[in-house]
Design an enzyme around this catalytic site. Structure first.
Site, mmCIF file in Angstrom:
data_model
loop_
_atom_site.group_PDB
_atom_site.id
_atom_site.type_symbol
_atom_site.label_atom_id
_atom_site.label_comp_id
_atom_site.label_asym_id
_atom_site.label_seq_id
_atom_site.Cartn_x
_atom_site.Cartn_y
_atom_site.Cartn_z
ATOM 1 N N ARG A 238 -66.568 -8.130 -29.418
ATOM 2 C CA ARG A 238 -67.383 -7.342 -30.348
ATOM 3 C C ARG A 238 -67.729 -8.066 -31.629
ATOM 4 O O ARG A 238 -68.490 -7.555 -32.451
ATOM 5 C CB ARG A 238 -66.659 -6.034 -30.658
ATOM 6 N N GLU A 239 -67.178 -9.265 -31.835
ATOM 7 C CA GLU A 239 -67.340 -9.976 -33.108
ATOM 8 C C GLU A 239 -68.600 -10.852 -33.067
ATOM 9 O O GLU A 239 -68.536 -12.081 -33.067
ATOM 10 C CB GLU A 239 -66.050 -10.766 -33.389
ATOM 11 N N ASN A 307 -56.669 -13.273 -26.870
ATOM 12 C CA ASN A 307 -55.940 -13.902 -27.977
ATOM 13 C C ASN A 307 -54.520 -13.349 -28.172
ATOM 14 O O ASN A 307 -53.944 -13.468 -29.246
ATOM 15 C CB ASN A 307 -56.739 -13.807 -29.280
ATOM 16 N N GLU A 434 -61.456 -15.390 -40.098
ATOM 17 C CA GLU A 434 -62.073 -14.054 -40.003
ATOM 18 C C GLU A 434 -63.254 -14.041 -40.962
ATOM 19 O O GLU A 434 -63.080 -14.105 -42.173
ATOM 20 C CB GLU A 434 -61.074 -12.951 -40.397
HETATM 21 ZN ZN LIG Z 1 -60.970 -11.258 -33.309
#
Ligand SMILES: [Zn+2]
Length: 469
Positions: A238-239, A307, A434
């Site tokens: 989703r990133e 991950n 991030e």
């Molecule tokens: Zn992530």
């Protein structure tokens, strides 16, 4: 008939058109649940079968709340209820004195309010935000991207099919339009092929391996140096801005006119994969915008968190054994082909000077470890580079990042890529990044922030490349 980009509404319409039993199969509440599903609300979100047009996950009236955690008791209430209420953690800071963004499914909200946690609402209706993103992308697709493609076709003599596509996707005109919106998986594949074809032999294509559904984990490789730099986006599906940012950095590194970049290409060899989790990425574009994991089925829920699946302190904390949880670690280390392929590829390289795993969101530049509070021997070197990176990043658009080790900066997590690449691959530097933002838009980062995100992340990357020993 064409189902193209960001076709969630098209898929819904098509489902209605194709399915004679639509009204029976899917009651008007489109937050639908298969008959045999458990009451776990995450099961609803994650049961989507990526191969079926019939299941489109709606997040109507799902809220994103920011919970302030001031006591141990708050933390206990949160963790005691996360499974039953189907919390989807958007950010990671579960420490006392911190705040954490959580998606609360519509049907859990009343119970959530009853928990009496201190919270503020960040997003009132998540589906409205997803719909808005889709509308914006449709306008972009129609008015900017298609328009640009036609302009290129009209002004240049574009050759036959594949050559023509490469000419279009690698043209400078397309480059300026590309980063103004999000793109379909199919177009990302074409874009990467075009960069390779347009590099005049400088870059080569490669694949780390095949995903669970058989898609290549496609990358681009270039440079002649003995130090290897590896980075990828979209380990979490989703990133989306991570794919675009990685692609932006590819365009900067392939810029032959820049002297400084020419120096990087002599010192380093780059191995770059824009979409590390292609199956999950496709799910996030077609059936479930908030899909994070890969697509290996686990009973009633879909996917393993890649991950949390690396063979490094697997299952030692900060990952889940619940197949419906968003951080489900899988049945055993490297049960996901995506992590296992990537690890094999990294181990095949003689000298990994830096590895970066790019995520969103929270604005953090982190180094190992995630599994333990003990800092690695070369922490000062790695965190020093991270500090230089965030200083360079902030100078571009004023965006502020925090830096430090994963354990202390966010939260314990084990079985992650960076711990593995640092400990097992023996990379000199491993980083988990991030990107934007800090929660206002979260995963649905507006397209006008793609280019600024690319620019600032590139400045940070250049600072690292300038300072690697
Ligand atoms: Zn992530």
């Amino acid at each position: 008939m064409k189902i193209s980009l960001f076709s969630l509404s098209a898929v819904i319409a098509l489902t209605i058109a194709l399915s004679p039993s639509f009204s029976a199969a899917f009651p008007t509440n489109i937050n639908r649940r298969p008959h045999n599903a458990s009451p776990n609300p995450n099961a609803i979100a994650d049961t989507s079968n990526p191969r079926s047009l019939a299941v489109v996950t709606s997040f109507k009236n799902h809220r994103v709340v920011r919970i302030n955690i001031s006591t141990k008791a708050d933390l206990k209430v949160l963790t005691d209820n996360e499974q039953d209420l189907g919390f989807d953690y958007f950010t990671h800071d579960k420490g006392i004195g911190g705040a954490i963004d959580v998606r609360v499914p519509a049907q859990s909200f009343k119970t959530f309010q009853g928990l009496k946690l201190n919270y503020t609402t960040v997003v009132e209706d998540l589906q409205a935000m997803i719909d808005e993103e889709q509308r914006t992308n449709e306008v972009y697709e129609e008015q900017v991207w298609r328009h640009t493609v036609n302009q290129i076709k009209n002004t240049h003599s574009v050759q036959g099919r594949e050559g023509g596509e490469n000419q279009i996707f690698a043209s400078p005109l397309a480059a300026s339009a590309w980063f103004k919106g999000y793109h379909s998986y199919a177009d990302h594949v074409k874009w990467l092929n075009a960069q390779i074809a347009g590099s005049k032999g400088k870059a080569k294509g490669f694949s780390a391996g095949k995903s669970f559904e058989g898609r290549p984990q496609a990358g681009i490789r270039f440079g002649t140096g003995g130090k290897h730099i590896v980075f990828h986006g979209t380990q979490h599906a989703r990133e989306w801005v991570t794919t675009m940012t990685v692609e932006y950095m590819i365009t900067q590194l392939l810029n032959t006119k820049n002297k400084k970049v020419a120096g990087y290409l002599k010192k380093y060899t780059f191995h770059i994969i824009p979409i590390m989790n292609p199956d999950g990425f496709v799910v996030s574009q077609t059936t479930n915008r908030l899909h994070r994991k890969n697509t290996q089925p686990n009973g009633q829920c879909l996917g393993t968190d890649i991950n949390r699946n690396w063979d490094s302190h697997f299952g030692e904390g900060g990952s889940s054994t619940d197949p419906c949880a968003i951080d489900y670690m899988g049945p055993r280390p490297f049960s996901t082909p995506e992590a296992s392929n990537m690890a094999r590829y990294l181990r095949s390289l003689p000298n990994v000077a830096a590895y970066l795993d790019i995520h969103s969101f929270s604005q953090l530049w982190m180094v190992p470890f995630g599994y333990t509070s003990t800092r690695p021997g070369t922490y000062a070197y790695m965190d020093g580079l991270a500090a230089k990176a965030v200083t360079a990043l902030e100078k571009v658009h004023g965006t502020r990042f925090r830096h430090g080790d994963i354990f202390h900066t966010i939260y314990q997590s084990s079985g992650t890529s960076v711990d593995y690449v640092y400990e097992v691959v023996k990379a000199k530097v491993a980083m988990a990044v991030e990107l934007r933002d800090t929660g206002r838009n979260g995963f649905m980062l507006p397209p006008d922030q793609i280019l600024p995100t690319g620019e600032e992340t590139w400045a940070a990357m250049a600072a690292i490349l300038d300072n690697i020993k």
